[in-house]
Design an enzyme around this catalytic site. Structure first.
Site, PDB file in Angstrom:
ATOM      1  N   ASP A  88      -5.727  -4.685   3.440  1.00  0.00           N
ATOM      2  CA  ASP A  88      -5.268  -3.328   2.914  1.00  0.00           C
ATOM      3  C   ASP A  88      -4.447  -2.720   3.265  1.00  0.00           C
ATOM      4  O   ASP A  88      -4.470  -1.551   2.677  1.00  0.00           O
ATOM      5  CB  ASP A  88      -6.755  -2.837   3.157  1.00  0.00           C
ATOM      6  CG  ASP A  88      -7.560  -4.225   3.305  1.00  0.00           C
ATOM      7  OD1 ASP A  88      -8.017  -4.122   2.132  1.00  0.00           O
ATOM      8  OD2 ASP A  88      -9.489  -4.147   4.316  1.00  0.00           O
ATOM      9  N   GLY A 128      -9.709  -7.090  -1.974  1.00  0.00           N
ATOM     10  CA  GLY A 128     -10.790  -6.495  -2.394  1.00  0.00           C
ATOM     11  C   GLY A 128      -9.188  -5.474  -2.986  1.00  0.00           C
ATOM     12  O   GLY A 128      -8.714  -4.420  -1.473  1.00  0.00           O
ATOM     13  N   HIS A 129      -8.700  -5.363  -3.611  1.00  0.00           N
ATOM     14  CA  HIS A 129      -7.959  -4.377  -4.107  1.00  0.00           C
ATOM     15  C   HIS A 129      -8.125  -3.512  -5.380  1.00  0.00           C
ATOM     16  O   HIS A 129      -8.113  -3.317  -5.884  1.00  0.00           O
ATOM     17  CB  HIS A 129      -6.885  -5.221  -4.973  1.00  0.00           C
ATOM     18  CG  HIS A 129      -5.869  -6.050  -4.414  1.00  0.00           C
ATOM     19  ND1 HIS A 129      -5.348  -7.661  -5.110  1.00  0.00           N
ATOM     20  CD2 HIS A 129      -6.377  -6.597  -2.849  1.00  0.00           C
ATOM     21  CE1 HIS A 129      -5.192  -8.277  -4.005  1.00  0.00           C
ATOM     22  NE2 HIS A 129      -5.132  -7.902  -2.468  1.00  0.00           N
ATOM     23  N   GLN A 189      -4.507 -10.463   1.253  1.00  0.00           N
ATOM     24  CA  GLN A 189      -4.777 -10.265   2.571  1.00  0.00           C
ATOM     25  C   GLN A 189      -3.388 -10.140   3.441  1.00  0.00           C
ATOM     26  O   GLN A 189      -2.721  -8.934   2.267  1.00  0.00           O
ATOM     27  CB  GLN A 189      -4.868 -12.101   2.834  1.00  0.00           C
ATOM     28  CG  GLN A 189      -6.767 -12.427   2.771  1.00  0.00           C
ATOM     29  CD  GLN A 189      -6.439 -12.586   1.664  1.00  0.00           C
ATOM     30  OE1 GLN A 189      -6.091 -13.714   1.308  1.00  0.00           O
ATOM     31  NE2 GLN A 189      -7.825 -12.200   1.265  1.00  0.00           N
ATOM     32  N   LYS A 236      -2.004  -3.116  -1.073  1.00  0.00           N
ATOM     33  CA  LYS A 236      -0.836  -3.938  -2.191  1.00  0.00           C
ATOM     34  C   LYS A 236      -1.020  -3.755  -3.720  1.00  0.00           C
ATOM     35  O   LYS A 236      -0.535  -3.659  -4.340  1.00  0.00           O
ATOM     36  CB  LYS A 236      -1.001  -5.690  -1.850  1.00  0.00           C
ATOM     37  CG  LYS A 236      -0.892  -5.610  -0.800  1.00  0.00           C
ATOM     38  CD  LYS A 236      -1.370  -7.072  -0.345  1.00  0.00           C
ATOM     39  CE  LYS A 236      -2.918  -7.259   0.250  1.00  0.00           C
ATOM     40  NZ  LYS A 236      -4.261  -6.657   1.205  1.00  0.00           N
TER      41      LYS A 236
END
Ligand code: GDP
Ligand code: IMO
Ligand code: MG
Length: 424
Positions: free
Chosen positions: A15, A42-43, A226, A18
């Site tokens: 988080d 989750g991006h 990650q 990225k």
């Protein structure tokens, strides 16, 4: 900036921002390639004021001129993949034309998600605080050489005996160990074959596609999910994810040679966050931690869980940078620190353990951080796009991080949207 085959990946516990950076840079590359992880990621991207959260699709997906690749190191849940494609197709068209997926990807099956859930809820096992997406069990199958891969779902004669044997194994565990109902073989076969038909047009030899692009002098951006401190080998084991999310995973997961990655940029937040269990030596337990979490919107993009917040840990960062050929950093979320009187950076550990234990084994349980204190800044950095406009204290903070981390900070992010970015 010179663009060569590059990697953008997180160096903390995920988080770091990225997704924003990959989307920001993707237009300069012929393709972007996810190489590990799955829909545990989750991006968040903000494009034209629209918030987009991606889990499995590469963060380049809105770039119509670039290909988006999913390499063989990614574990795919068919259900998650197709629901994400459907959702994101409302925002950008032509996804299935520019998305290319390796048929060697391991599939996350419903039994993997059940085992992840039962293990995490069971009192007899150590709780990791996983995303409950079945990631760990799917990678376990890969290493145990019993995984079902995308290629296996293209043909019933191939799929049936494989799934029969694997499901026998899982149904035994589901019924006898966890006391739940067995899964139906025929139903699983039908579902997998239907998805196999659906994914067929998107399948490609991703390794050779990367080679071909490079031979035409077109460059590829490798996108990590990650972060290095969650890497199965380099992270805070056992509180990690089950893949190599550090640069070591790129060659294996994308299917290229290690020397094909010419430039590795690590993304770091101006502080640290962590979701799930596991040590974080610089965690802030008082109101300031809550303030940073609120200001930074630190809520998990996949699970909605609150993220724990702490000061920037330069000790572990320097080690990760030096052992991972990191050539530069993207520093995100400095705007979240706007208005603080004092900003701390951990520059040493007081530890009972030797570096052999905390460094090599990443056992960060009994660490007392030693901080250097830097003055905060009162003029906001939020949304600034020019380095010279930053307050002097923010420039000094950046210079301090470069010094303790031993690499240059090449990109600074001052807000969640694309525009709020400083390229040096
Ligand atoms: P990722 O998993 O590394 O892609 O990061 P996430 O998207 O899970 O979390 C990063 C969060 O910070 C998202 O909500 C982003 O919109 C937001 N974000 C990214 N960069 C910045 C920044 O520079 N400033 C602020 N305030 N938010 C940012
Ligand atoms: P992005 O790509 C933050 C964490 C989980 C848990 C551990 C293992 O958005 O940075 P898993 O479900 O992978 O077996 O969980 O890893 N984790 C993440 N934390 N960001 C992520 O992804 C994460 N993906 C997994 O919270 O502690
Ligand atoms: Mg995330």
């Amino acid at each position: 900036m010179r663009f060569s085959n590059s990697a953008i990946l997180g160096l903390q516990w995920g988080d770091e921002g990225k997704g924003k950076i990959v989307n920001f840079l993707a237009g300069n590359f012929a393709a972007a390639c996810r190489y590990q992880g799955g829909h545990n990621a989750g991006h968040t991207l903000i494009i034209d004021d629209k918030k987009i959260i991606l889990h499995l699709l590469p963060s380049s997906i809105c770039h119509k001129e670039s290909l988006s690749l999913i390499g063989k190191g990614v574990v795919i849940s068919y259900q998650a993949l197709f629901s994400e494609i459907e959702e994101i197709s409302n925002i950008t068209s032509g996804i299935t034309d520019r998305l290319k997926i390796s048929p060697a990807c391991v599939l996350i099956q419903p039994y993997h998600q059940l085992i992840d859930l039962y293990k995490e809820k069971s009192n007899s096992q150590k709780t990791i605080g996983t995303t409950l997406r079945g990631i760990g069990p799917a990678y376990e199958d890969k290493v145990a050489r019993r995984a079902i891969r995308v290629v296996d779902t293209l043909n019933e004669n191939r799929l049936r005996p494989l799934l029969e044997e694997t499901l026998d194994f899982y149904n035994f565990m589901i019924e006898k160990f966890f006391g739940q109902d067995a899964l139906s073989l025929n139903r699983l076969i039908d579902e997998n074959l239907a998805y196999g038909e659906k994914i067929k047009p998107m399948l490609a030899d991703v390794s050779m596609l990367i080679k071909k692009l490079n031979s035409e002098n077109k460059k590829v951006l490798f996108e990590g999910a990650q972060g290095a401190l969650l890497d199965i080998d380099q992270g805070t084991y056992p509180y990690v994810t089950s893949s190599n999310c550090s640069p070591t995973g790129i060659a294996a997961g994308a299917g290229c040679g290690p020397l094909d990655v010419e430039n590795i940029l690590g993304v770091v937040k101006a502080y640290v966050t962590r979701v799930g269990e596991g040590p974080m030596p610089t965690e802030i337990f008082d109101d300031l931690g809550v303030y940073i979490a609120n200001t930074g919107g630190e809520v998990g993009a996949t699970t909605g869980r609150p993220r724990r917040c702490g000061w920037f840990d330069a000790v572990i960062m320097k080690r990760i940078i030096q052992t991972n050929s990191i050539s530069g950093l993207c520093l995100t979320k400095i705007d979240v620190l706007d208005g603080l009187d004092e900003i701390k950076v951990c520059t040493a550990y007081e530890a009972d353990d030797s570096e052999l234990i905390f460094g090599e084994c990443m056992n960060l349980e009994n660490i007392k951080p030693v901080y250097e204190s830097l003055p905060g800044w009162s003029t906001p950095t939020k949304n600034l796009t020019n380095f010279d406009e930053l307050p002097e204290e923010a420039k000094a903070f950046i210079a301090f991080l470069e010094d303790v981390c031993t690499v240059p900070i090449k990109i600074i992010s001052t807000g969640p949207d694309d525009q709020s970015t400083i390229v040096r």
